[in-house]
Design a protein around this motif. Structure first.
Motif, short mmCIF file in Angstrom:
data_model
loop_
_atom_site.label_atom_id
_atom_site.label_comp_id
_atom_site.label_asym_id
_atom_site.label_seq_id
_atom_site.Cartn_x
_atom_site.Cartn_y
_atom_site.Cartn_z
N GLY A 1 34.88 -20.46 -9.04
CA GLY A 1 35.28 -19.58 -8.63
C GLY A 1 35.67 -19.33 -9.44
O GLY A 1 36.14 -18.09 -9.99
N ALA A 2 36.03 -19.81 -10.61
CA ALA A 2 36.56 -19.03 -12.33
C ALA A 2 35.70 -17.71 -12.59
O ALA A 2 36.06 -16.48 -12.73
CB ALA A 2 36.56 -19.74 -13.63
N ILE B 1 33.29 -15.59 -11.20
CA ILE B 1 33.40 -14.68 -9.75
C ILE B 1 35.28 -13.86 -9.64
O ILE B 1 35.36 -13.06 -9.09
CB ILE B 1 32.99 -14.98 -8.34
CG1 ILE B 1 33.78 -16.37 -7.86
CG2 ILE B 1 31.96 -15.48 -8.48
CD1 ILE B 1 33.45 -16.58 -6.11
N ALA B 2 35.93 -14.97 -9.90
CA ALA B 2 37.12 -14.45 -10.48
C ALA B 2 37.77 -12.95 -12.09
O ALA B 2 38.14 -12.71 -12.42
CB ALA B 2 38.55 -15.17 -10.00
N VAL C 1 36.10 -11.25 -6.88
CA VAL C 1 36.69 -11.39 -5.96
C VAL C 1 38.17 -11.03 -6.82
O VAL C 1 38.62 -11.25 -5.47
CB VAL C 1 36.11 -12.21 -4.87
CG1 VAL C 1 34.78 -12.45 -4.47
CG2 VAL C 1 36.99 -13.53 -6.20
N ALA C 2 38.80 -10.94 -7.57
CA ALA C 2 40.09 -10.50 -7.52
C ALA C 2 40.61 -9.18 -7.96
O ALA C 2 41.20 -9.09 -7.84
CB ALA C 2 40.49 -11.73 -8.49
N ASP C 3 39.35 -8.42 -7.88
CA ASP C 3 39.27 -6.88 -8.25
C ASP C 3 39.27 -5.84 -7.23
O ASP C 3 39.33 -4.76 -6.94
CB ASP C 3 38.65 -6.38 -9.75
CG ASP C 3 39.32 -6.99 -10.82
OD1 ASP C 3 40.61 -7.17 -10.95
OD2 ASP C 3 38.42 -8.16 -11.22
N GLU C 4 38.29 -6.96 -6.20
CA GLU C 4 37.52 -5.71 -5.03
C GLU C 4 37.38 -6.27 -4.08
O GLU C 4 37.58 -7.75 -3.64
CB GLU C 4 36.55 -5.44 -5.17
CG GLU C 4 35.85 -6.36 -5.48
CD GLU C 4 34.29 -5.82 -6.50
OE1 GLU C 4 33.47 -4.64 -6.05
OE2 GLU C 4 33.52 -5.75 -7.48
N ILE C 5 37.80 -6.15 -2.45
CA ILE C 5 37.79 -6.68 -1.39
C ILE C 5 36.33 -6.60 -1.13
O ILE C 5 35.68 -5.65 -0.36
CB ILE C 5 38.48 -5.82 -0.13
CG1 ILE C 5 39.78 -5.90 -0.29
CG2 ILE C 5 38.47 -6.85 1.02
CD1 ILE C 5 40.89 -5.18 -0.27
N ILE C 6 35.77 -7.82 -1.47
CA ILE C 6 34.14 -8.07 -0.86
C ILE C 6 33.88 -9.65 -0.18
O ILE C 6 34.79 -10.41 -0.93
CB ILE C 6 33.39 -8.02 -2.28
CG1 ILE C 6 34.24 -8.55 -2.92
CG2 ILE C 6 33.11 -5.89 -2.64
CD1 ILE C 6 32.92 -8.74 -3.97
N SER C 7 32.82 -9.53 0.36
CA SER C 7 32.50 -10.71 1.03
C SER C 7 31.19 -10.98 0.04
O SER C 7 30.56 -10.34 -0.06
CB SER C 7 32.53 -10.86 2.66
OG SER C 7 31.12 -10.26 2.82
N VAL C 8 30.60 -12.20 -0.73
CA VAL C 8 30.17 -13.13 -1.71
C VAL C 8 29.72 -14.07 -0.18
O VAL C 8 30.17 -15.07 -0.12
CB VAL C 8 30.62 -13.24 -3.07
CG1 VAL C 8 29.78 -14.18 -3.86
CG2 VAL C 8 31.66 -12.59 -3.16
#
Lengths: 406, 266
Positions: free
Chosen positions: A74-75, A77-78, A206-213
Motif C-alpha cells: 500500500g505504501a 504503490i502510493a 495511485v496517489a498521483d494518477e487515476i489508474i486501476s491496479v
C-alpha cells in the motif's frame, strides 16, 4: 563523491542491526513488520531510530506478516520507499503477497533472516525459507557477512528502483550466524547513501494518477505480465553488476556481481555455496590447496536472477562441480544444484556435478567439515570415475541417497 | 462514491464481486484510482497507503476500502481488527450480501440463520449472523454505521459524516443479492427495505462512544412497529426451508439486537 573523500565509521554490530542501519541510511519512509525470531531485532532497532527522531519514517505495527507485506505494498504503490523484514514461518505466511508484489512490478525491499521451517520448532538457520520464494519474481540476494548484509540492502533499493528492473528485492542472511553475531561493519556518512540511491522511482503511483491496479484482464495480457518479469530479470543481471561496480567506486567495496569466485580460474574442483557458510568454505579451499588439491569456490550471491553466465564461466575448466545446498526441494534436488545443472546444460558442455545436502535445520558445518566432505567426494570420483549425484553430509559422514540409480 | 470524496478518494478492493464489476484493465468504470488486492489484506493495504500519503504530505486524500462480507467478516477479519485497533485513518465499507456471492453463493459468517446457500443446501445455515459492526464498536473506533441500499440518502449522509472524521471509520452496507437470495431483480430495493422494516437490519451510527439509531429504524423501535419477520423471509427463496424453530431463532436474534442497541443508544 569518490571513496577517498567519504567519511566512514566502523561499528561492531549484528547482521540484523546492519540491515537496520542500511534501511535508515536508504531513507526508507514506511516500515511494516511483525515480530518473529530471529528477525525481530531489525524492526526493534528501526523503531528505536524512529522514536529517537534519528530516522524520518513511519512504522506500521501490523497483526501479521501477511498484513506487513500488504501494508508495504500500500505504501509503495502510493510512492513511498518501503521496507519489511521477516523469517521462516513469517515469510511463508506472507507468501501470497510475495507473488502479488512482483506481478504489480512495484519496488520495495525485504530482509529475510533465514530460519528453518517447522515442525519441529527450531529457530536455527538453513535456506529453506528463502529458497521457497525463488519462483516469486523477486530479486533475491544472499549475504556472506555483516558488511555484505549492509551493502546488499542498499544495493537492493537501487536495483529494485531501476526503471529497467522495477521488481521488489529481498536480501537473505542467516539468523544467529549473521543476524545475531557481531562483526565490524563500515557505515558511511549519513547522506552518501541517499546520494547513491537518488529519489524514489517507481512505474506508477495511485496517489498521483487515476489508474486501476490489479483488476481483471485477458489470459494474453496475464502472460505478457509474466514474460515481462522474466525480461526484467534478464536486464537486472546487468543492473546488478553496474550497481555493484558503482557501489565499489563510492564506498570502496565490490563483490563481483551475481556471484563471486575464489581461486576458480585453475580449479579442477569447483565448490559452490551460498550464504554465511561460504566463509567456512573459503577456509576449506585454502586448506585443500595446502594439501595440493586444486579447489576453488563459487559463491552464489544472487539466486534471482540466477548467475547463469558466471556459473558456466566458473565451471568451464573444472573436472567436477560440488554444489552444497542448505535447503532441499523434497523429491528433487537442492535448489542451487538444479539451477546450476540447468545453466550448464544450456552451454552445451558436459560437466560432472554433484549435489551435497547439508546444514539443514541449523546443523553447524565448519571448515573442517567442508574439507572432509570435499576430500571424500574427490577421492571417490578419482578412484571410481564417477560420483553419485546426490549425497548427504550428515554428522561427519558422506552418504549416498539410495533412491537414485547411477 | 467518487462524488462524495470529491476526486480525493483512492479505493482498495479485495477479492469480491466488485473485483469483476469495475471492469477489465486498463480501463475502470470508477472515476477514482482502484487498487485490487488479495482477499485477506484490504485493511492492511489501506493502512500502508494512508501512511505513505501522510509522509508525502497528501493528507487531504481519503483511502476507502470497499469489501464484501467474506473479505470482511471472515478471511479479512484479522487485518480489519488490526487496522481498527491501530485507528488507521481509513474508511472501510463492508457491502454485506450475506454470503460468498462471487464464488457462487457459499455461506459466510455473515449469512443469517436459516438461509440456504450452496454449502448449506438442505438445512440452511444453522448459526446466527455474525455482527461485524458490533465487533467494530468493541474496537472503540471513532465511527461505525450501518446502512442499506434501500436508504441511499441515509447511506450518503453517513459517508459524508465519515469523511469529516479522522481515524478508523466503518460502514456496513446491507446489499441484497437477487441471485444468491433467490428473488427477482426488480425486488432488490423492496427486499432491502423489508429487512429494515422487519428489524432484521437496523440502521444506526456509533460516534463518540454513543449509538444513535438512524431515522428509518428509530421510529420502528420507539413505536414497536416492526413488520413480522415472515414478510421478509417469504419473498426470498433462500429462506424456503425455514421451520418454526428457525423462525423463533430469527425473532430472538432480532430482539436481542434491538435490546443491545437500546442499551447503548442515547
Amino acid at each position: 563523491m569518490s571513496t577517498l573523500e567519504l567519511k566512514k565509521e566502523k561499528k561492531v554490530m549484528t547482521g540484523n542491526h546492519a540491515v537496520a542501519y542500511a534501511v535508515k541510511l536508504s531513507k526508507a519512509q514506511i516500515i511494516s513488520a511483525y515480530p518473529i525470531t530471529p528477525q525481530t531485532s531489525i524492526v526493534e532497532k528501526l523503531s528505536e531510530f524512529i522514536e529517537k527522531g534519528e530516522m524520518n519514517a513511519r512504522i506500521i505495527k501490523v497483526e501479521s506478516e501477511h498484513s506487513a507485506l500488504a501494508a508495504v505494498y500500500g505504501a509503495a504503490i502510493a510512492g513511498a520507499r518501503a521496507f519489511t523484514a521477516t523469517s521462516s514461518h513469517g515469510l511463508l505466511y506472507m507468501h501470497e503477497w510475495v507473488h502479488w508484489f512482483s506481478r504489480a512490478r512495484i519496488p520495495a525491499v525485504m530482509a529475510v533472516v533465514s530460519r528453518t521451517i517447522g515442525p519441529p520448532w527450531n529457530i536455527w538457520p538453513d535456506h529453506s525459507d528463502f529458497m521457497d520464494q525463488r519462483d516469486s519474481g523477486w530479486i533475491m540476494s544472499y549475504a556472506m557477512d555483516n558488511q555484505e548484509v549492509f551493502d546488499l540492502v542498499i544495493q537492493a533499493f537501487k536495483v529494485s528502483e531501476d526503471p529497467s528492473v522495477y521488481l521488489p528485492a529481498m536480501v537473505g542472511l542467516e539468523g544467529f550466524i549473521l543476524g545475531g553475531t557481531s562483526m565490524p561493519v563500515e557505515i558511511p556518512e549519513e547522506n552518501s547513501v541517499l546520494d547513491f540511491l537518488g529519489e524514489r522511482r517507481q512505474p506508477y503511483s495511485v496517489a498521483d494518477e487515476i489508474i486501476s491496479v490489479g483488476n481483471l484482464t485477458s489470459p494474453e495480457e496475464t502472460e505478457q505480465i509474466q514474460m515481462g518479469i522474466q525480461n526484467a530479470m534478464g536486464r537486472a543481471r546487468e543492473v546488478i553488476k553496474k550497481v555493484d561496480e558503482e557501489f565499489g567506486r563510492v564506498f570502496g567495496r565490490s563483490y563481483g556481481g551475481l556471484a563471486s569466485c575464489y581461486k576458480c580460474g585453475d580449479a579442477k574442483y569447483v565448490v559452490v555455496t551460498m550464504g554465511a557458510w561460504s566463509g567456512d568454505a573459503l577456509g576449506a579451499i585454502d586448506l585443500l590447496r595446502d594439501n595440493g588439491i586444486d579447489a576453488g569456490l563459487l559463491r552464489i550471491r544472487y539466486v534471482r536472477p540466477f548467475p547463469i553466465e558466471e556459473v558456466r564461466e566458473a565451471l568451464s575448466n573444472a573436472r567436477l562441480g560440488i554444489v552444497f545446498d542448505r535447503s532441499l526441494s523434497f523429491g528433487g534436488f537442492g535448489q542451487l544444484y538444479s539451477d546450476i545443472a540447468s545453466s550448464i546444460i544450456g552451454s552445451g558442455t558436459k560437466k560432472n556435478l554433484v549435489n551435497v545436502i547439508s546444514g539443514l535445520g541449523g546443523v553447524n558445518i565448519s571448515s573442517d567439515d567442508f574439507v572432509q566432505a570435499i576430500k571424500s567426494i574427490i577421492e571417490s570420483y578419482e578412484s571410481e570415475g564417477y560420483v553419485h549425484p546426490f549425497l548427504w553430509y550428515h554428522q561427519g559422514e558422506v552418504m549416498k541417497y539410495q533412491h537414485i540409480k547411477t | 462514491m467518487s462524488s462524495a470524496t470529491d476526486g480525493k478518494g483512492i479505493l482498495v478492493v479485495p477479492a469480491c464481486c466488485t473485483s469483476v464489476v469495475v471492469g477489465t484493465a486498463p480501463k475502470t468504470s470508477m472515476r477514482m484510482p482502484i487498487v485490487h488486492v488479495p482477499f485477506a489484506s484490504a485493511a492492511a493495504v489501506a493502512s500502508g497507503l494512508r501512511e505513505a500519503l501522510l509522509v508525502r504530505g497528501l493528507e487531504d486524500k481519503q483511502v476507502i476500502v470497499w469489501a464484501g462480507d467474506g473479505g470482511t467478516a471472515d478471511i479479512g477479519m484479522a487485518s480489519l481488527s488490526g487496522a481498527a485497533e491501530k485507528n488507521a485513518d481509513i474508511i472501510y465499507i463492508m457491502y454485506d450480501n450475506e454470503a460468498y456471492m462471487n464464488t457462487g453463493i457459499q455461506r459466510s459468517s455473515s449469512t443469517p440463520r436459516g438461509a440456504w446457500t450452496t454449502t448449506t443446501p438442505i438445512m440452511g445455515k444453522t448459526e446466527p449472523k455474525k455482527d461485524v459492526s458490533r465487533i467494530m464498536i468493541s474496537h472503540d473506533v471513532p465511527y461505525v454505521a450501518t446502512a442499506s441500499i434501500a436508504y441511499p440518502h441515509d447511506f450518503y449522509n453517513k459517508l459524508q459524516t465519515s469523511l469529516k472524521i479522522r481515524g478508523f471509520r466503518f460502514i456496513q452496507l446491507h446489499s441484497p443479492c437477487p441471485v444468491g437470495w433467490r428473488f427477482d431483480d426488480s425486488l432488490t430495493v423492496d427486499v432491502a427495505r423489508m429487512a429494515v422494516e422487519t428489524g432484521m437490519w437496523i440502521l444506526y451510527e456509533y460516534k463518540n462512544g454513543v449509538i444513535e439509531i438512524s431515522n428509518p429504524s428509530r421510529y420502528l423501535i420507539q413505536q414497536n412497529k416492526f413488520k413480522p419477520i415472515e414478510e421478509y423471509i417469504k419473498i426470498q427463496g433462500r429462506f424456503a426451508s425455514v421451520d418454526e424453530n428457525t423462525l423463533k431463532g430469527l425473532y430472538e436474534y432480532r430482539n436481542r439486537n434491538i435490546e443491545f442497541l437500546n442499551k447503548l443508544a442515547k
